[in-house]
Write a protein that holds these residues in place. Structure first.
Motif, PDB file in Angstrom:
ATOM      1  N   VAL A 191      -6.798 -38.936   2.631  1.00  0.00           N
ATOM      2  CA  VAL A 191      -5.365 -38.664   2.649  1.00  0.00           C
ATOM      3  C   VAL A 191      -4.707 -39.549   3.695  1.00  0.00           C
ATOM      4  N   SER A 192      -3.637 -40.165   3.302  1.00  0.00           N
ATOM      5  CA  SER A 192      -2.964 -41.097   4.196  1.00  0.00           C
ATOM      6  C   SER A 192      -2.113 -40.345   5.210  1.00  0.00           C
ATOM      7  N   SER A 241       0.879 -39.877   5.110  1.00  0.00           N
ATOM      8  CA  SER A 241       2.120 -39.385   4.524  1.00  0.00           C
ATOM      9  C   SER A 241       2.170 -37.863   4.592  1.00  0.00           C
ATOM     10  N   PRO A 242       3.335 -37.273   4.351  1.00  0.00           N
ATOM     11  CA  PRO A 242       3.472 -35.837   4.494  1.00  0.00           C
ATOM     12  C   PRO A 242       2.740 -35.060   3.413  1.00  0.00           C
ATOM     13  N   MET A 243       2.858 -33.747   3.494  1.00  0.00           N
ATOM     14  CA  MET A 243       2.361 -32.808   2.495  1.00  0.00           C
ATOM     15  C   MET A 243       0.890 -32.476   2.624  1.00  0.00           C
ATOM     16  N   PRO A 244       0.402 -32.186   3.804  1.00  0.00           N
ATOM     17  CA  PRO A 244      -0.953 -31.695   3.937  1.00  0.00           C
ATOM     18  C   PRO A 244      -1.023 -30.201   3.626  1.00  0.00           C
ATOM     19  N   ALA A 245      -2.186 -29.617   3.917  1.00  0.00           N
ATOM     20  CA  ALA A 245      -2.383 -28.236   3.498  1.00  0.00           C
ATOM     21  C   ALA A 245      -1.469 -27.272   4.232  1.00  0.00           C
ATOM     22  N   ASP A 246      -1.297 -27.452   5.503  1.00  0.00           N
ATOM     23  CA  ASP A 246      -0.416 -26.490   6.162  1.00  0.00           C
ATOM     24  C   ASP A 246       0.702 -27.187   6.937  1.00  0.00           C
ATOM     25  N   TYR A 266       1.312 -30.876   8.880  1.00  0.00           N
ATOM     26  CA  TYR A 266       2.348 -31.783   8.377  1.00  0.00           C
ATOM     27  C   TYR A 266       3.257 -32.239   9.511  1.00  0.00           C
ATOM     28  N   ARG A 267       3.696 -31.272  10.284  1.00  0.00           N
ATOM     29  CA  ARG A 267       4.614 -31.596  11.382  1.00  0.00           C
ATOM     30  C   ARG A 267       3.955 -32.584  12.354  1.00  0.00           C
TER      31      ARG A 267
END
Lengths: 161, 705
Positions: free
Chosen positions: A139-140, A142-147, A151-152
């Protein structure tokens, strides 16, 4: 003889009645509004100008064709009948969408078939790629991880100068 | 003298471009740096030579050299100086020369900017760009020469013993025609082109078209050289954005010109020539998204090549369609003999490019470095977005060219597909495009769960619902319209949401105030946040398109002087008409004066008019209906003078176009966003994956072609 006379009288009467009904059915063209004319003209193309809809074409010929539509509306013809009449006189190019069933299908169905094939090919390619190669879940940044907190953290790292 | 100067400069530019193409190819294959340097210099030289040639034609236009046939065709003594300058692109020959000038300008700048950074690609870049330029200059020199002149030659068979001939070279025993007679008969610029929109619309469109030559040439250079690492992507991406910016501007200005001048109450008529410019825009947009996947994940290498080649192919096809007489359109040039060579060039470019891709693919040089991790990942959504863009391009191509050509060739029937076809076919695809425009930025590269994606959609989804509720409260009815507004607002809400999230994160991390944090995220990642501004612009345009398409009202009425029409909440009073007014340029105008009011309050006086341009006896008179418009953000009250009746009454066509100004404002936002995204960033670094890849050099085993 009296019977034949009565028959003739009835025939004349019938013709008179028919003519009167016909005259009543054929409205005065001046009662047809411009909006009614334009509603039909919008579905037609100028038979002589380059790709010019009949409702917007400003040539003298198109003014006359719009008057022709007015006359036909006054004669009680429907929207579809008038379009069919223009197509009969000037060919399929006079209509904004071909009336001929084969041409209509060719025109309208083909793009959907193309889109469906493109979508199917795209799906096949993606599925083949997924099967062929081991998944790389790198995963790069970029945003949108699991939690949201993760992400922040990544976003803050991204925006930090 | 001017003709000779222009012609010689043009011929030298042709020779220079051919020399550059051949010598750079030999230099690349034999690794001779001096040859490549020489080719570069020759390539650079094409721009000043074409500038000189264009300047010669421009001076001829301004100084009324009517012996030059092009000047005679597009100007006359009444043409204002300003339109003499714009007449440079007012007809086929001049516009082709102008096209070559812009193409050489792009090649010139690209060579200067990219010479050091992409030295492996540059020799082949020169070859492909100069072959293309040489082809177009060749068309100008040999087929559509703007420096051809009129001559009088003796002819024993003619009644007066002489005849007028037209040629580039001076015939034997020729004399120049009488300049006074030439001036009297000169035709003048097409009235449709005498509008601000048309003054800058063609140059913008041409810049957009020819700009795609640069990314195409870099892609071809990568395929030919075997340097398929990432250099070509870095070189091509920003040039694609620049070309896309100009093409967007050209399309917007074209729409504005249509709205102001063509007199049909709209801005997009699905005309084949409009569509020919829109197709490369769609494919170029797909490329701009898809190229991100290659940068971030090393995937879709073949697809990106296909897209950029398809984009340039669409540019050449659009040029061919416009200039060959393939399609009838108000925008197209007259029928010309350049159709066959242009078609052959288009076919050649497409076939050679495709063959190179196939060859490299077979060599394994275009393999993806990663696998697709999930169907909801950003790369998957981008692929879907690409499918939608390509489907749109194909559907529009089919309606504009495919179906009419197939029908004429195989069924012997001439057909026209109008807005009914395009609205039926494209609206569902555009809606999917907006959905993806909203969802894809919320996803991530790599693996993504549906749950986390759903969570990210909550805020923008709620904003979209609020927007729909607001539309309903403002009186919008109809499920289709509310659905359309909802989807478009969702896409815009995501853009705003992402900008706000980025700014908030920076504010927390750097302890900056909100304004500074917002400015800094834009300066730090112009591409990402410029992209969101573009999305916002597309959203605003979408709102304008839905409003002006679904809720447009129109009527046509004949009014006596002093009469009032009530329509769509407005009152329009026909005050008077001034007929036979003669303008400075000789056109005869019938000008009506209308008062527009609402709820008893006078809002404006508008003057729709009918212009007739003087023409020579052998030409058809050209008339134009120039609208009178009272515009607000809510709607435009747009009136056309359709005709004057013998009894003094006048027939008006009245349109109320809701939200139409959103289209223009959205266009400005889109242009601003593109400038932000394309603006060079000092010290800007490529993504980490690219830096690693570049450091490693090109993959082994990729021999130079």
């Amino acid at each position: 003889m009296p019977f034949r006379g009565l028959l003739s009288l009835l025939l004349v009467f019938g013709v008179l009645i028919g003519t009167a009904i016909g005259m009543l059915a054929q409205a005065d063209p001046t009662t047809i509004t411009d909006d009614q004319v334009m509603d039909v003209a919008r579905s037609l193309y100028c038979p002589v100008c380059p790709n010019e809809p009949l409702d917007t074409c400003q040539t003298e010929a198109c003014y006359r064709w719009r008057e022709d539509i007015r006359q036909q509306l006054a004669a009680g013809r429907t929207h579809d009948q008038i379009i069919a009449d223009f197509v009969a006189r000037y060919g399929e190019r006079a209509s904004a969408v071909p009336l001929d069933p084969t041409l209509n299908a060719l025109s309208l169905v083909t793009p959907f078939v193309i889109a469906a094939i493109a979508l199917a090919l795209g799906a096949v390619v993606v599925l083949r790629w997924r099967r062929r190669q081991p998944l790389s879940v790198a995963v790069s940044s970029s945003p949108m991880p699991a939690d949201a907190s993760a992400y922040r953290a990544r976003l803050e790292e991204d925006v930090r100068s | 003298m001017l003709a000779e100067v222009g012609l010689i400069a043009l011929a030298l530019a042709f020779a220079s471009s051919v020399y550059a193409a051949v010598v750079s190819l030999i230099g690349a294959r034999q690794h001779r740096t001096v040859w490549v340097d020489s080719a570069r210099n020759a390539a650079l030289l094409t721009f000043p030579l074409l500038a000189l040639s264009s300047a010669a034609l421009l001076i001829a236009l301004v100084t009324e050299q009517y012996q030059i046939a092009y000047v005679w065709q597009v100007t006359n003594p009444t043409t204002p100086t300003f339109f003499r300058i714009t007449a440079l692109w007012g007809s086929q020959q001049g516009s082709l020369l102008f096209w070559c000038l812009l193409m050489s300008l792009f090649a010139f700048v690209a060579l200067l900017v990219n010479w050091r950074a992409h030295h492996r690609l540059i020799p082949y870049f020169i070859t492909y760009s100069m072959v293309t330029l040489a082809f177009f200059i060749g068309l100008v020199v040999f087929m559509e020469n703007p420096f051809a002149r009129y001559w009088i030659v003796p002819d024993a068979t003619a009644a007066d013993g002489v005849r007028v001939v037209y040629g580039v070279f001076i015939p034997a025993n020729a004399t120049a025609p009488d300049p006074v007679r030439l001036a009297e008969t000169a035709r003048g610029l097409n009235p449709l082109l005498r509008h601000f929109g048309m003054i800058i619309h063609p140059p913008m469109l041409y810049l957009g078209f020819v700009g795609f030559l640069i990314p195409f040439a870099f892609a071809m250079a990568a395929l030919a050289s075997g340097d398929l690492s990432t250099g070509w992507i870095r070189a091509a991406r920003r040039w694609t954005l620049v070309a896309w910016l100009f093409l967007s501007l050209g399309l917007l200005l074209g729409g504005r010109w249509a709205y102001d001048v063509l007199g049909w109450g709209g801005y997009w008529g699905w005309d084949p020539v409009e569509n020919a410019a829109f197709i490369p825009w769609l494919v170029g947009t797909a490329f701009l998204h898809s190229v991100m996947i290659q940068e971030k994940r090393g995937m879709l290498k073949v697809w990106n090549m296909v897209l950029i080649i398809f984009t340039f192919s669409a540019v050449i096809f659009g040029t061919f369609a416009t200039r060959s007489g393939l399609v009838d359109s108000v925008h197209s040039f007259a029928q010309s003999a350049i159709g066959t060579p242009m078609f052959l060039f288009w076919a050649g470019v497409t076939l050679i490019s495709t063959a190179l891709i196939v060859r490299r693919r077979q060599q394994g040089a275009l393999q993806s470095e990663q696998a697709f991790a999930g169907l909801l990942s950003r790369e998957s959504l981008f692929v879907l977005n690409n499918v939608v863009f390509i489907a749109l391009a194909l559907a529009i191509f089919w309606g504009s060219f495919g179906a009419p050509i197939v029908s004429e060739l195989f069924l012997n029937t001439d057909i026209t597909l109008g807005p009914d076809y395009f609205n039926t076919v494209t609206v569902p695809l555009f809606l999917v495009m907006y959905v993806l425009m909203g969802v894809a930025p919320l996803s991530a590269w790599g693996a993504v769960s549906g749950r986390s994606l759903g969570r990210a959609m909550i805020v923008p989804g709620a904003a979209a619902l609020a927007g729909v509720a607001l539309c309903y409260l403002l009186g919008v009815r109809g499920a289709g319209a509310l659905f359309g507004f909802g989807i478009v607002i969702f896409a815009g809400a995501v853009a705003v949401f992402e900008i706000a999230r980025g700014a908030a994160a920076r504010q927390r991390a750097m302890h900056e105030n909100p304004l500074l944090a917002t400015v800094r995220i834009f300066t730090r990642n112009r591409r990402r946040y410029g992209g969101f501004i573009i999305h916002l612009g597309i959203t605003i345009i979408g709102i304008g398109v839905i409003g002006s398409t679904l809720f447009q009202q129109e009527t046509q009425r004949t009014l006596a002087p002093g009469a009032t029409l009530s329509f769509a909440g407005y009152e329009m009073t026909f005050n008077d008409v001034q007929t036979g007014q003669i303008a400075d340029d000789g056109r005869v105008m019938d000008i009506t004066r209308l008062t527009v009011s609402r709820d008893g309050q006078t809002l404006a006086t508008i003057r729709p008019r009918h212009d007739v341009y003087p023409t020579s006896p052998d030409q058809t008179a050209i008339a134009m209906n120039i609208p009178g418009v009272y515009g607000t953000l809510e709607n435009d009250f747009y009136v056309l003078l359709v005709g004057l009746q013998p009894d003094g009454s006048a027939t008006f066509k009245v349109y109320v176009n809701p939200l139409i100004n959103f289209v223009w404002w959205g266009g400005l936002v889109l242009i601003f966003g593109t400038i932000v995204a394309a603006w060079p960033h000092e010290g800007q670094q490529a993504p980490a994956r690219l830096r690693r890849s570049a450091a490693a050099g090109p993959p082994k085993g990729h021999a130079t072609a």
